[in-house]
Design an enzyme around this catalytic site. Structure first.
Site, short mmCIF file in Angstrom:
data_model
loop_
_atom_site.label_atom_id
_atom_site.label_comp_id
_atom_site.label_asym_id
_atom_site.label_seq_id
_atom_site.Cartn_x
_atom_site.Cartn_y
_atom_site.Cartn_z
CG PHE A 255 -2.16 0.87 1.04
CD1 PHE A 255 -3.01 0.74 -0.06
CD2 PHE A 255 -2.44 1.85 1.97
CE1 PHE A 255 -4.11 1.57 -0.22
CE2 PHE A 255 -3.55 2.69 1.83
CZ PHE A 255 -4.38 2.54 0.74
CE LYS B 54 10.20 -2.05 -13.89
NZ LYS B 54 9.84 -1.37 -12.67
CD GLU C 237 -0.32 -2.57 -20.96
OE1 GLU C 237 -0.98 -3.43 -21.54
OE2 GLU C 237 0.72 -2.06 -21.43
CB VAL D 40 6.46 -2.39 -20.50
CG1 VAL D 40 7.23 -1.64 -21.59
CG2 VAL D 40 7.14 -3.72 -20.21
CE LYS E 186 10.10 -0.22 -16.80
NZ LYS E 186 10.43 1.19 -16.52
N GLY F 298 5.23 6.99 -12.50
CA GLY F 298 4.37 7.87 -11.70
C GLY F 298 3.30 7.06 -11.00
N1 HSE Z 1 11.48 3.42 -12.06
C1 HSE Z 1 10.72 3.19 -13.25
C2 HSE Z 1 11.01 4.29 -14.25
C3 HSE Z 1 9.27 3.19 -12.87
O1 HSE Z 1 11.60 5.29 -13.87
O2 HSE Z 1 10.67 4.14 -15.42
C4 HSE Z 1 8.40 2.59 -13.90
O3 HSE Z 1 8.75 1.26 -14.18
#
Ligand code: HSE
Length: 353
Positions: A18, A135, A159, A162, A234, A332
């Site tokens: 959370f 991930k 989803e 990535v 990713k 975000g």
């Molecule tokens: N830390 C990752 C980024 C967050 O900055 O893209 C999203 O996967």
């Protein structure tokens, strides 16, 4: 799905972790439930939360959303909620609660992929759908979890792994299906891109990374962002989804932005270029997949050179369409919460047939 009278249009949700993302999801759900139902065609009811720091709460009829939204970020705070405890209860809630969907958004150990991988295993094995933004489970147990979901006839959706809220996995997998994608290349780490932008403007790498953490873009350990490992995972997830490639971390050459200096970044701008951290993969004539992550100095006219801030972009190259580029938010809290919502929509659509 559950025992409500409104059986076809309501899903019970267990939130595992959370932090910022699942809090943002709770806010989306709580803001205007009537409008939400009108838009989505289903209701969401949060019946459980479990978090290593905040503790846990399980209310089979639904947690009071006003209390949940107002939960202070204090150790053991869940103990102050009805049915709450000061300690986490991940395994019991995942296996034994009346959740239809387990939303997994915990902090993962990047060496073991745990505890997220176990969370997904427990949920899928007990017949619950999973949406994860993590991930770890994909990096360490992708095929096993996909098979587990298939065998238990439930959804395993990720989803948000990535490009967070920008639905690039479904875009490539569903909307570009049949176009014969043979290559992709993109900027898929918001933190690295944001950091490079601030360094171009004169900040130090250290200050720029702190700023990325404050914005909620960076991982708990930002070395995964700047050393390229986040991009590597990713790339693996996307390549495996597109081509069933069986790529693992051993197959991807990986270099982050730690080899760049502030001088190099500023000099590139003076030359009319931008350093970008690029993840890419391509399908070879023999069907094998070659993938890599490395910083590239792109001339200003390159389609990825102008992607700034935490925005991500991926160019897919296919036999039918040539280059198609998707760009949008790549990190975000609210953006990633939206990715979870899109997973839940996919789970709902799967049920609707
Ligand atoms: N830390 C990752 C980024 C967050 O900055 O893209 C999203 O996967």
């Amino acid at each position: 799905m559950n025992d409500n009278t409104n059986v076809s249009t309501s899903y019970n949700i267990a939130l595992i972790g959370f932090g910022g993302v699942n809090r943002a999801l709770a806010n989306i759900i709580a803001t205007d439930p009537e409008a939400f139902y009108h838009e989505m065609g289903f209701n969401l009811r949060i019946i459980a939360v479990s978090d290593m720091f905040l503790g846990s709460v399980y209310s089979p009829e639904g947690i009071d959303m006003a209390l949940l939204i107002g939960l202070p970020a204090a150790q053991g705070a869940c103990a102050n909620l009805p049915n709450g405890k000061a300690t986490a209860d991940n395994e019991d809630i995942i296996k034994n609660s009346n959740a239809d969907i387990v939303v997994e958004a915990t902090v993962t150990n990047s060496v073991t992929g745990q505890p997220a991988t176990s969370h997904c295993r427990w949920a899928l094995s007990s017949g619950k759908h999973v949406s994860t933004t993590n991930k770890g489970p994909l990096a360490f147990a992708e095929k096993e979890l996909i098979d587990l979901a298939l065998n238990n006839n439930v959804g395993f959706e990720y989803e948000g792994v990535v490009m967070s809220g920008t639905p690039v996995l479904r875009f490539a997998d569903k909307l570009l299906k049949g176009s014969n994608i043979n290559r992709f290349a993109g900027i898929v780490n918001g933190t690295a891109n944001y950091v490079l932008g601030l360094v171009e403007q004169g900040q130090s790498f250290a200050d720029a990374i702190t700023s990325a953490q404050q914005q909620g873009y960076a991982e708990a350990d930002p070395s995964a962002d700047i050393e390229g490992k986040d991009v590597m995972l990713k790339v693996i997830v996307l390549a495996n989804r597109l081509w069933n490639a069986n790529l693992t971390q051993d197959n991807v050459q990986c270099e982050g932005i730690t080899g760049l200096t502030e001088t190099m970044v500023k000099e590139a701008v003076a030359e009319g270029c931008h350093w970008k951290l690029i993840g890419k993969a391509s399908k070879q004539d023999d069907g094998s997949i070659v993938a890599s992550v490395s910083p590239e100095k792109l001339p200003i006219e390159h389609p990825l050179a102008g992607i700034g801030g935490a925005v991500n972009a991926i160019t897919f190259t296919s036999g039918m369409l040539g280059d198609v580029t998707v760009s949008g938010p790549g990190a975000g809290r609210i953006e990633t919460a939206y990715a979870i919502l899109s997973d839940i929509i996919a789970i709902h659509q799967r049920k609707e047939g």
